[in-house]
Design a protein around this motif. Structure first.
Motif, short mmCIF file in Angstrom:
data_model
loop_
_atom_site.label_atom_id
_atom_site.label_comp_id
_atom_site.label_asym_id
_atom_site.label_seq_id
_atom_site.Cartn_x
_atom_site.Cartn_y
_atom_site.Cartn_z
N PHE A 158 0.87 -1.17 0.00
CA PHE A 158 0.00 0.00 0.00
C PHE A 158 0.91 1.22 0.00
O PHE A 158 1.47 1.58 1.05
CB PHE A 158 -0.92 -0.01 1.21
CG PHE A 158 -1.86 -1.18 1.23
CD1 PHE A 158 -3.05 -1.14 0.52
CD2 PHE A 158 -1.53 -2.34 1.92
CE1 PHE A 158 -3.91 -2.23 0.53
CE2 PHE A 158 -2.39 -3.43 1.94
CZ PHE A 158 -3.58 -3.37 1.24
N PRO A 159 1.12 1.87 -1.13
CA PRO A 159 2.17 2.87 -1.27
C PRO A 159 2.01 4.09 -0.39
O PRO A 159 3.01 4.69 0.02
CB PRO A 159 2.12 3.25 -2.75
CG PRO A 159 0.76 2.86 -3.22
CD PRO A 159 0.39 1.67 -2.41
N THR A 160 0.79 4.48 -0.07
CA THR A 160 0.59 5.70 0.70
C THR A 160 0.56 5.44 2.21
O THR A 160 0.43 6.38 2.99
CB THR A 160 -0.71 6.40 0.29
OG1 THR A 160 -1.82 5.52 0.53
CG2 THR A 160 -0.67 6.78 -1.18
N LEU A 161 0.69 4.17 2.61
CA LEU A 161 0.72 3.83 4.04
C LEU A 161 2.17 3.70 4.51
O LEU A 161 3.08 3.45 3.72
CB LEU A 161 -0.03 2.53 4.30
CG LEU A 161 -1.51 2.49 3.93
CD1 LEU A 161 -2.12 1.15 4.34
CD2 LEU A 161 -2.28 3.65 4.57
N LEU A 207 2.50 -3.41 7.53
CA LEU A 207 2.65 -4.65 8.29
C LEU A 207 1.37 -5.00 9.04
O LEU A 207 0.98 -6.18 9.12
CB LEU A 207 3.83 -4.54 9.25
CG LEU A 207 5.21 -4.46 8.58
CD1 LEU A 207 6.30 -4.21 9.63
CD2 LEU A 207 5.53 -5.72 7.78
N LYS A 208 0.71 -4.00 9.57
CA LYS A 208 -0.55 -4.25 10.26
C LYS A 208 -1.60 -4.80 9.29
O LYS A 208 -2.45 -5.62 9.68
CB LYS A 208 -1.07 -2.97 10.92
CG LYS A 208 -0.29 -2.59 12.18
CD LYS A 208 -0.87 -1.33 12.82
CE LYS A 208 -0.15 -1.01 14.12
NZ LYS A 208 -0.68 0.22 14.76
N MET A 209 -1.53 -4.37 8.03
CA MET A 209 -2.46 -4.91 7.03
C MET A 209 -2.24 -6.40 6.82
O MET A 209 -3.16 -7.14 6.45
CB MET A 209 -2.31 -4.16 5.71
CG MET A 209 -2.76 -2.71 5.75
SD MET A 209 -4.53 -2.54 6.08
CE MET A 209 -5.21 -3.14 4.52
N THR A 241 10.14 2.39 10.21
CA THR A 241 8.77 2.10 10.65
C THR A 241 7.76 3.15 10.22
O THR A 241 6.65 2.83 9.78
CB THR A 241 8.73 1.97 12.19
OG1 THR A 241 9.59 0.89 12.58
CG2 THR A 241 7.32 1.68 12.67
N ALA A 242 8.12 4.42 10.35
CA ALA A 242 7.16 5.50 10.07
C ALA A 242 7.23 5.99 8.63
O ALA A 242 6.43 6.84 8.22
CB ALA A 242 7.41 6.66 11.02
N GLN A 243 8.16 5.46 7.84
CA GLN A 243 8.33 5.96 6.47
C GLN A 243 7.18 5.51 5.57
O GLN A 243 6.71 4.38 5.65
CB GLN A 243 9.66 5.46 5.89
CG GLN A 243 9.98 6.03 4.51
CD GLN A 243 11.40 5.72 4.07
OE1 GLN A 243 12.24 5.36 4.90
NE2 GLN A 243 11.68 5.89 2.80
N VAL A 244 6.75 6.39 4.69
CA VAL A 244 5.71 6.05 3.72
C VAL A 244 6.31 5.10 2.68
O VAL A 244 7.40 5.33 2.15
CB VAL A 244 5.16 7.33 3.04
CG1 VAL A 244 4.16 6.97 1.95
CG2 VAL A 244 4.50 8.22 4.10
N ALA A 245 5.60 4.03 2.39
CA ALA A 245 6.15 2.94 1.59
C ALA A 245 6.60 3.39 0.20
O ALA A 245 7.62 2.92 -0.31
CB ALA A 245 5.13 1.81 1.47
N ARG A 272 10.94 -1.95 -0.61
CA ARG A 272 9.52 -2.23 -0.82
C ARG A 272 9.25 -3.73 -0.96
O ARG A 272 8.25 -4.24 -0.47
CB ARG A 272 9.00 -1.48 -2.05
CG ARG A 272 8.93 0.02 -1.87
CD ARG A 272 8.04 0.67 -2.92
NE ARG A 272 8.52 0.43 -4.26
CZ ARG A 272 9.37 1.20 -4.91
NH1 ARG A 272 9.88 2.28 -4.30
NH2 ARG A 272 9.75 0.94 -6.15
N GLN A 273 10.18 -4.43 -1.65
CA GLN A 273 9.99 -5.87 -1.80
C GLN A 273 10.15 -6.58 -0.46
O GLN A 273 9.39 -7.51 -0.16
CB GLN A 273 11.01 -6.42 -2.81
CG GLN A 273 10.72 -7.83 -3.27
CD GLN A 273 9.37 -7.98 -3.94
OE1 GLN A 273 8.37 -8.28 -3.30
NE2 GLN A 273 9.34 -7.74 -5.25
#
Length: 234
Positions: free
Chosen positions: A90-93, A99-101, A128-132, A140-141
């Motif tokens: 999910f690129p904008t998360l 990970l929670k998804m 952890t807080a970075q946008v994907a 990302r992979q």
């Protein structure tokens, strides 16, 4: 023990049939790869195992039960997970939100599972807080694979995980996949770097024009001159 068994599978998209009677199996803890030319139907096969194509015949069984056509969530509940090709995040998360998804079939993401993912992929804990979507392709992979591992699958299906990665990142990613397999998770992988993946896998299948042409031990495939010339760049 046979974990995944595909028998006479025929599938495609709409009226287009791409797979024509596929037989394939993956045993518990095994590392299996599918090689073949572009357009052979490799990604369609992976999608079909996970119920993402139009089923036209045959069966997919997992752990002895028929799962043909089951939806994605149910496949995950049964003990398998799938990382499709090209940015299956999910690129904008954020990293944490992605990970929670991965825990959406459960009530919450436990600290124990989260720490296990961080131990495999330390970069994810750092980001952890970075946008994907702002991460590198390799990161990302790793996030996509980490998210898939949240469900603790017995079988992890990977479609072209090194696609688009810089060469120096490919070995690192493959080493991570080796570690996942060494810890007991069976792997079924389609990979453009066919020679490299055959050097790591237990068995290989050769898929062309929607049909399985060969199934052999990985070492035997590597030694086969015809396969080397046609699919391993000589």
């Amino acid at each position: 023990m046979t974990l995944l068994e595909v028998s006479d599978l025929r599938a495609g998209y709409g009226d287009l049939q791409i797979l024509n009677g596929i037989d394939l199996s993956v045993n518990d803890g095994e590392y299996v790869t599918i090689i073949g030319p572009n357009g052979a139907g490799k990604s369609t096969l992976m999608d079909s195992i996970f119920g993402l194509t139009d089923h036209k015949g045959g069966t997919v069984s997992y752990d002895g039960e028929d799962i043909t056509g089951l939806d994605t969530e149910e496949c995950i509940r049964r003990g398998m997970n799938y990382v499709p090709q090209d940015d299956s995040i999910f690129p904008t998360l954020s990293v944490m939100e992605n990970l929670k998804m991965g825990a959406y079939t459960e009530s919450e993401l436990s600290d124990e599972k989260l720490q296990d993912i961080y131990s495999r992929f330390p970069i994810l804990e750092e980001r952890t807080a970075q946008v994907a979507e702002t991460m590198s392709g390799g990161q990302r992979q790793m996030l996509a694979i980490g998210r898939a591992l949240i469900s603790e699958p017995d079988l992890l299906i990977l479609d072209e995980p090194s696609s688009g990665l810089a060469p120096h990142l490919v070995d690192e990613l493959f080493d991570k996949i080796d570690e996942i397999n060494a810890d007991g998770t069976a792997i079924l992988i389609v990979e453009q770097n066919a020679e490299e993946i055959l050097n790591r896998a237990d068995r290989g299948y050769l898929l062309t024009e929607g049909k399985m042409q060969r199934e052999e031990g990985a070492e035997a495939m590597l030694a086969d001159e015809e396969i080397r010339q046609e699919f391993l760049a000589g």
